[in-house]
Design an enzyme around this catalytic site. Structure first.
Site, PDB file in Angstrom:
ATOM      1  N   PRO A 175       0.798  -1.234   0.000  1.00  0.00           N
ATOM      2  CA  PRO A 175       0.000   0.000   0.000  1.00  0.00           C
ATOM      3  C   PRO A 175       0.829   1.283   0.000  1.00  0.00           C
ATOM      4  O   PRO A 175       1.843   1.396   0.706  1.00  0.00           O
ATOM      5  CB  PRO A 175      -0.831  -0.133   1.277  1.00  0.00           C
ATOM      6  CG  PRO A 175      -0.992  -1.613   1.458  1.00  0.00           C
ATOM      7  CD  PRO A 175       0.317  -2.199   1.007  1.00  0.00           C
ATOM      8  N   CYS A 176       0.344   2.249  -0.774  1.00  0.00           N
ATOM      9  CA  CYS A 176       1.051   3.523  -0.955  1.00  0.00           C
ATOM     10  C   CYS A 176       0.666   4.623   0.030  1.00  0.00           C
ATOM     11  O   CYS A 176       1.487   5.507   0.301  1.00  0.00           O
ATOM     12  CB  CYS A 176       0.795   4.054  -2.368  1.00  0.00           C
ATOM     13  SG  CYS A 176       1.340   2.953  -3.684  1.00  0.00           S
ATOM     14  N   PRO A 177      -0.573   4.658   0.584  1.00  0.00           N
ATOM     15  CA  PRO A 177      -0.967   5.795   1.413  1.00  0.00           C
ATOM     16  C   PRO A 177      -0.024   6.157   2.547  1.00  0.00           C
ATOM     17  O   PRO A 177       0.087   7.342   2.891  1.00  0.00           O
ATOM     18  CB  PRO A 177      -2.350   5.361   1.942  1.00  0.00           C
ATOM     19  CG  PRO A 177      -2.898   4.492   0.859  1.00  0.00           C
ATOM     20  CD  PRO A 177      -1.712   3.729   0.345  1.00  0.00           C
ATOM     21  N   PRO A 178       0.700   5.202   3.179  1.00  0.00           N
ATOM     22  CA  PRO A 178       1.603   5.628   4.255  1.00  0.00           C
ATOM     23  C   PRO A 178       2.717   6.565   3.808  1.00  0.00           C
ATOM     24  O   PRO A 178       3.309   7.247   4.639  1.00  0.00           O
ATOM     25  CB  PRO A 178       2.197   4.289   4.738  1.00  0.00           C
ATOM     26  CG  PRO A 178       1.170   3.262   4.390  1.00  0.00           C
ATOM     27  CD  PRO A 178       0.608   3.730   3.077  1.00  0.00           C
ATOM     28  N   PHE A 179       2.995   6.618   2.499  1.00  0.00           N
ATOM     29  CA  PHE A 179       4.149   7.382   2.013  1.00  0.00           C
ATOM     30  C   PHE A 179       3.786   8.484   1.011  1.00  0.00           C
ATOM     31  O   PHE A 179       4.639   9.291   0.667  1.00  0.00           O
ATOM     32  CB  PHE A 179       5.153   6.430   1.341  1.00  0.00           C
ATOM     33  CG  PHE A 179       5.495   5.232   2.176  1.00  0.00           C
ATOM     34  CD1 PHE A 179       6.303   5.359   3.295  1.00  0.00           C
ATOM     35  CD2 PHE A 179       4.993   3.981   1.871  1.00  0.00           C
ATOM     36  CE1 PHE A 179       6.621   4.253   4.080  1.00  0.00           C
ATOM     37  CE2 PHE A 179       5.305   2.868   2.640  1.00  0.00           C
ATOM     38  CZ  PHE A 179       6.112   3.010   3.754  1.00  0.00           C
TER      39      PHE A 179
END
Length: 422
Positions: free
Chosen positions: A84-88
């Site tokens: 998943p991309c949302p953390p970064f």
């Protein structure tokens, strides 16, 4: 004959990376994906693949130990995934290790268990920013502890024939003797424009303005943004992206059901269909042919959140060549210090003052700069600060990320937000 290269893909999505790796010669041993709609698409296109649906970190969904090498089981050739991309993401809060969706560090830990010959993980450009220097350093150091050489690289999809900028931050790791043969894929030339790419689809219903529109849509696309279940319906991205689309004659406020009709007129331009968006992501009706199942919004999210198949193929070929030692060997210095402050604090294992840190990294640090960088580290690691009569001293504590711990807060957060995670 040599045996085919086998891949396990985590967070496989709807198959962008999977299709590219398949075209590079990899056979899927297993693909794991949380979203049921994406799983349906994978199973529709590749009914012979073993596809597991659920939380990739749930041992009841798959157990990495089952794929570790043994007396009668050779190593998996590649562990790959687009976690998943949302953390970064730059557009988000950049919670990193404290985001319940963060699986990057967890994925790296699985290398110790699975012992693949190679690792391929990709994410958004935000992970390459100074905010995550300590996080990246931790990843490299862990892989080194596991016996792997590793390197990060920012790649742009437009360098590999995809009519979209789409920067992706890619991590590749292998045993040093294999990594010596690894070469990042070279750009293949200028990507086609949006107009060149979409003209056959935009004109499919006989729209009279198609040729003129294609001439004006003479640039590559902004990065397609798939969005998440936390937000509304499908559109082509944030305000800045919408302006860029409008300059090319595309209405980015939604996704169309069909191509324009012969007499249609538009204030800005036509909206794109899911098929058109897929074409901009690198799927086509020839080498990278793929069918998306489900409803329009789900289709759009599956497409928009994917890794472009041509880029995945280019990386897959480069990894396969390295594993087979059919590329030229070259010596490389991979001792890149993403965050020297993290390194000295980790190596010391005790409190260090600002002066001690500056001497250790051999760089002068202004107090405010040290505090800023310690603050960034503190978002992903526990930092102890000693404030006595002497100058303040700092000690690096535990990594906050989920690594598989049974008591990690990620479990409760994940279950709470599960219906909105994508």
């Amino acid at each position: 004959m040599t045996e085919p290269l086998r891949v396990i893909e985590i967070c496989a999505g709807a198959g962008g990376q999977a299709l590219g790796l398949e075209k590079a010669g990899f056979e899927h041993e297993l693909a794991i994906e949380l979203d049921q709609n994406a799983v349906n698409t994978l199973r529709y296109n590749r009914p012979d693949w073993k596809v597991a649906q659920g939380d990739v970190a749930d041992l009841s969904v798959w157990d990495p130990a089952d794929y570790a090498p043994g007396p009668d089981r050779r190593p998996i050739d590649l562990l790959a995934g687009g976690v998943p991309c949302p953390p970064f993401t730059i557009a988000g809060k950049q919670l990193g290790a404290t985001d319940e969706r963060d699986l990057f560090a967890w994925a790296v830990e699985q290398v110790k268990t699975v012992q693949p010959r190679a690792l391929l993980l990709e994410n958004v450009r935000g992970l390459s920013m100074p905010r995550f220097a300590g996080y990246r350093q931790h990843v490299l150091d862990r892989l080194r502890e596991f016996g792997y050489a590793a390197e990060w690289r920012l790649l742009h999809a437009s360098d590999y024939g995809v009519p979209q900028l789409r920067p992706r931050f890619v991590l590749v790791a292998m045993a040093p003797e294999d990594f010596a043969h690894f070469h990042w894929p070279e750009p293949i030339g200028k990507a086609p424009t949006v107009g060149e790419t979409l003209l056959p689809l935009v004109s499919a219903n006989g729209w009279k303005g198609a040729e003129r529109w294609a001439e004006e849509a003479n640039d590559i696309a902004p990065t397609i943004v798939g969005g998440s279940k936390k937000h509304g319906g499908a559109d082509l991205g944030p305000t800045r992206a919408k302006r860029a689309w409008a300059e090319m004659g595309v209405d980015a406020l939604g996704v169309a059901n069909h191509a324009p009709n012969p007499e249609d007129e538009f204030l800005v331009g036509p909206k794109l269909t899911c098929e058109m968006v897929a074409r901009i992501q690198g799927w086509d009706d020839k080498e990278f042919r793929w069918i998306f199942t489900g409803k329009k919004t789900s289709n759009y999210r599956q497409i928009g959140n994917a890794f472009p198949p041509p880029v995945a193929k280019a990386l897959g070929v480069a990894i396969a060549v390295a594993l087979n030692h059919t590329a030229e060997r070259r010596e490389r210095d991979l001792e890149t210090a993403h965050d020297p402050i993290y390194r000295v604090l980790r190596d010391k294992g005790d409190f260090m003052t600002a002066a001690q840190i500056a001497r250790a990294i051999k760089l002068p640090l202004e107090p405010h700069e040290l505090e800023r960088r310690i603050s960034l580290l503190g978002r992903d690691f526990h930092i102890e600060i000693s404030n006595g009569k002497a100058p303040a001293a700092y000690k690096l504590g535990q990594f906050k990320a989920f690594l598989g711990q049974e008591d990690h807060i990620r479990h409760d957060q994940f279950e709470h937000y599960r219906a909105k995670i994508s």
